[in-house]
Write a protein that holds these residues in place. Sequence first.
Motif, PDB file in Angstrom:
ATOM      1  N   UNK A  60      54.437  45.294  60.386  1.00 33.24           N
ATOM      2  CA  UNK A  60      53.932  45.872  61.629  1.00 33.24           C
ATOM      3  C   UNK A  60      52.865  44.993  62.272  1.00 33.24           C
ATOM      4  N   UNK A  61      52.513  45.332  63.490  1.00 32.94           N
ATOM      5  CA  UNK A  61      51.462  44.575  64.188  1.00 32.94           C
ATOM      6  C   UNK A  61      50.111  44.685  63.473  1.00 32.94           C
ATOM      7  N   UNK A  62      49.878  45.792  62.768  1.00 33.87           N
ATOM      8  CA  UNK A  62      48.613  45.950  62.040  1.00 33.87           C
ATOM      9  C   UNK A  62      48.653  45.313  60.653  1.00 33.87           C
ATOM     10  N   UNK A  63      49.820  44.806  60.265  1.00 30.42           N
ATOM     11  CA  UNK A  63      49.971  44.133  58.967  1.00 30.42           C
ATOM     12  C   UNK A  63      50.273  42.642  59.144  1.00 30.42           C
ATOM     13  N   UNK A  64      49.908  42.112  60.307  1.00 32.97           N
ATOM     14  CA  UNK A  64      50.073  40.678  60.580  1.00 32.97           C
ATOM     15  C   UNK A  64      51.542  40.257  60.601  1.00 32.97           C
ATOM     16  N   UNK A  65      52.392  41.150  61.119  1.00 27.11           N
ATOM     17  CA  UNK A  65      53.826  40.899  61.100  1.00 27.11           C
ATOM     18  C   UNK A  65      54.255  39.641  61.825  1.00 27.11           C
TER      19      UNK A  65
END
Length: 266
Positions: free
Chosen positions: A248-253
């Motif tokens: 995800x965007x919050x997991x540095x995808x």
Amino acid sequence: MRKLILIDSDGTLRKTNGDITENTKKNIKKLIELGNYVVICTGRPRYHTRKIAKIISSSKIMICSNGSEIYDLENNKVINELTIDNKVAYKILKYCYKEDIRMTLTIEEDEYVTKDIRRDNQILLSQSNYEDVLKDKKIKQCLFTSNSIEVLKKLKNYLQDFNEIKILNEIDRNKEDQEKWLTIGNVETSKGYALKELANYLDIPNTDTIAIGNDYNDLSMFHECGYSVAVENASEDLKELVDYVTKSNDEDGVSLFLEKLINKEI
């Protein structure tokens, strides 16, 4: 072979809090050093896209306003643009004044609004002279905002009578206590259109284009690119349509995918 990599901004490149990680910046820099193009492709207007491009030191070209503009940052010139017919905009403006809907018109570096100035580059239109003010302006995109879903649904029905424009997003029904929004552009406008135009401009074959996104306005570039990537926070039906799903965007995808690209794991 060099690649053209298009990355959506909100919900993809940027974390939910708006941050962009240092690893992402590092991997973008590495890909550019390897001879690739890394380009922001967003629904945001030029002035906002310019800020993001500067933060990440992306390639000196960017795609703004859902694909209605391809802009050369290095030479400060428009490479390609699609605009809304001014006469159509005037009719919609009249409707918005009547229904008390906030309408924002994206024009080059400025925005013209029917009410509620919220940024330094926004200019308030007058109901009595908007045609004179806008007559020589190129309208790239129009944004409508309201706290009422019903008001925007009614507006959406009204907009569907205009063959010259396209509605670029769905009204977000999940944001019950937040302002809702709707966007329109020229009928040909899409991120996919911009991807094709930019690839031709840079002489890069479609097979060497990559698109990374999270929302339905990214779908057109997923259809047009050689390799499509969605972040994990994208909707399930969208993720089923892409070649690869990263974190995800919050997991540095985005950074994780770019690293795989650098290491030739994809």
